[in-house]
Design a protein around this motif. Structure first.
Motif, PDB file in Angstrom:
ATOM      1  N   VAL A   1       1.215  -0.991   0.306  1.00  0.00           N
ATOM      2  CA  VAL A   1      -0.065  -0.252   0.244  1.00  0.00           C
ATOM      3  C   VAL A   1       1.376   1.194  -0.005  1.00  0.00           C
ATOM      4  N   ALA A   2       1.786   0.978   1.057  1.00  0.00           N
ATOM      5  CA  ALA A   2       2.636   2.388   0.673  1.00  0.00           C
ATOM      6  C   ALA A   2       3.387   2.706  -0.172  1.00  0.00           C
ATOM      7  N   GLU A   3       3.695   1.763  -1.078  1.00  0.00           N
ATOM      8  CA  GLU A   3       4.395   1.921  -2.392  1.00  0.00           C
ATOM      9  C   GLU A   3       3.750   2.348  -3.411  1.00  0.00           C
TER      10      GLU A   3
ATOM     11  N   ILE B   1       0.922   4.289  -2.922  1.00  0.00           N
ATOM     12  CA  ILE B   1       0.630   5.926  -2.585  1.00  0.00           C
ATOM     13  C   ILE B   1       1.632   6.381  -3.213  1.00  0.00           C
ATOM     14  N   ALA B   2       3.372   6.193  -2.696  1.00  0.00           N
ATOM     15  CA  ALA B   2       3.983   6.892  -3.340  1.00  0.00           C
ATOM     16  C   ALA B   2       4.460   6.917  -5.097  1.00  0.00           C
TER      17      ALA B   2
ATOM     18  N   GLU C   1      -5.432   6.888  -3.423  1.00  0.00           N
ATOM     19  CA  GLU C   1      -5.336   8.059  -2.839  1.00  0.00           C
ATOM     20  C   GLU C   1      -4.773   7.862  -1.724  1.00  0.00           C
ATOM     21  N   GLY C   2      -3.608   8.465  -1.267  1.00  0.00           N
ATOM     22  CA  GLY C   2      -3.046   8.754   0.399  1.00  0.00           C
ATOM     23  C   GLY C   2      -3.889   9.367   1.222  1.00  0.00           C
ATOM     24  N   ALA C   3      -4.849  10.363   0.935  1.00  0.00           N
ATOM     25  CA  ALA C   3      -6.244  10.374   2.153  1.00  0.00           C
ATOM     26  C   ALA C   3      -6.848   9.596   2.365  1.00  0.00           C
TER      27      ALA C   3
ATOM     28  N   ALA D   1      -6.486   6.362   1.582  1.00  0.00           N
ATOM     29  CA  ALA D   1      -5.705   5.144   2.216  1.00  0.00           C
ATOM     30  C   ALA D   1      -5.793   5.218   3.703  1.00  0.00           C
ATOM     31  N   ILE D   2      -5.584   6.442   5.051  1.00  0.00           N
ATOM     32  CA  ILE D   2      -5.243   6.924   5.730  1.00  0.00           C
ATOM     33  C   ILE D   2      -6.464   6.534   6.693  1.00  0.00           C
TER      34      ILE D   2
ATOM     35  N   THR E   1      -6.699   6.531  -7.480  1.00  0.00           N
ATOM     36  CA  THR E   1      -6.403   7.764  -8.298  1.00  0.00           C
ATOM     37  C   THR E   1      -6.516   7.549 -10.419  1.00  0.00           C
TER      38      THR E   1
END
Length: 404
Positions: A367-369, A371-372, A377-379, A381-382, A389
């Motif tokens: 997931v982190a990769e 997002i990077a 969408e990072g927000a 995922a939080i 996206t």
């Protein structure tokens, strides 16, 4: 040109009976029907669907097709009774081919057979696909009176040279007429577009997007052209008669369409589908993406019942003969295991605007990769949801492989 081959699978009993595994958790699962009409006036060069022109169907009568489907409907009722399946139909979808090559009375009769046999919930969505040159106001009125609620028109493009490359025979000026006729009898109107046709410029695509929006439909689908092996278009590209599909241009076309649709009040709800104000999605297609149950009627049609997938023989003559003999037209089936069902759930749910709850992922390390890389969408995922996206929509298969 033969349509694409069916997948391999295990044999199906002659009576079509389902494995006992489908009974676990079966109650309450949403149920839909897909009716495949395999007839076309002309085979489009890009198409590898299970469709046939009149010259390819010697000995097969379109006039008796509805009777054959009625026989499969009766057989399906018996098969589902054996496993205690009692859910009425929530959606019905007639696809093809060109369903509207059959008389409206045949489509209405088939819908009536489904209603009498399974029941249809109040407010159900009932859709047929239609080519713009295969219907008129009288035909559409007959559909509405017979219980249809929605028509999906194969517009594909508003540009004549693009339609010629796709072997589409309709006059683009016909599309506004039939969409208006559908609205006049209270049928919801959806239009389908294809982008990335060889020789299609970005300006051509803008013209088609603008023309689709001018129709004021409630739903628009836009699909990237995929050149399937064995099609006439694939052979033309191989011989150098037309240019190859440009992936970068297709991405630019998608981004333009998504922005234009959003500006006109359409919300994306699946990678290739937009609904006016978010209120008019194709409920039938959503049922596929949510892993519900459906029975596919007709030659080559696929079905799914609680983890068991099966598909019919392809040719209309073989299909009709099996039913006349009182045997199932199913060619083969597969029972999905837990790993397959999980992979499919990730693949399908991640395509939707609602996204996939992160808690449903078995492994969240990617997931982190993602997002990077700007793919999810990072927000969101939080907040616990995996949502694509715009760039992620273009690379959805990459996302699914990273998560599965």
């Amino acid at each position: 040109m033969p349509p694409s081959a069916l997948p391999d699978g295990a044999p199906v009993p002659q009576d079509g009976s389902l494995p006992g595994s489908v009974t676990e958790g079966l109650a309450g699962r949403q149920f839909g029907a897909y009716v495949h009409i395999p007839f076309c006036r002309v085979r489009c060069g890009y198409c590898d669907f299970n469709t046939y022109t009149a010259t390819e169907l010697r000995g097969v009568s379109q006039a008796s097709y509805a009777d054959a489907v009625a026989q499969e409907i009766a057989l399906a009722r018996g098969v589902l009774d054996q496993v205690g399946h009692r859910e009425p139909l929530s959606t019905v979808f007639f696809g093809g081919g060109t369903p509207t090559l059959l008389p409206a009375a045949d489509l209405v009769r088939t819908l009536g057979s489904l209603r009498d046999t399974f029941g249809i919930v109040e407010g159900a969505e009932v859709t047929t696909e239609a080519n713009p040159d295969s219907v008129d106001a009288h035909y559409l009125s007959a559909l509405r009176e017979g219980g249809f609620t929605r028509v999906s028109f194969g517009m594909q493009s508003a540009v004549p040279h693009v339609l010629r490359t796709l072997d589409r025979t309709h006059d683009p000026l016909r599309v506004p007429e039939v969409v208006a006729a559908a609205k006049a009898v209270d049928l919801e109107a959806s239009v389908d577009l294809i982008y990335g046709t060889p020789g299609e410029s970005l300006d051509d695509w803008r013209r088609s997007v603008d023309a689709a929006l001018e129709l004021q439909p409630t739903h628009i689908s836009a699909y990237a052209l995929i050149v399937e092996p064995g099609t006439a278009l694939a052979r033309q590209i191989r011989r150098g008669e037309v240019a190859e599909v440009d992936d970068d241009l297709q991405a630019e076309m998608y981004e333009y369409a998504d922005a234009a649709f959003a500006a006109a009040g359409f919300q994306w709800y699946e990678i290739s589908n937009w609904s006016l104000d978010g209120a008019h999605p194709s409920r039938h297609n959503l049922a596929y993406w949510h892993d519900t149950d459906w029975w596919g009627f007709g030659p080559g049609a696929h079905s799914h019942v609680n983890g068991t997938r099966f598909w019919n023989v392809k040719h209309p003559a073989a299909y009709a003969q099996r039913l006349a003999e009182g045997t199932s037209p199913a060619a083969a089936r597969e029972v999905l295991d837990d790993e397959q069902r999980y992979a499919e759930r990730v693949l399908l749910r991640s395509r939707l605007v609602e996204g996939l709850p992160l808690e449903e992922l078995r492994d969240r390390r990617a997931v982190a990769e993602l997002i990077a890389d700007g793919l999810i969408e990072g927000a969101d995922a939080i907040r616990g949801t995996l949502r694509l996206t715009v760039r992620g929509r273009l690379l959805a298969d990459v996302v699914a492989r990273a998560l599965a």
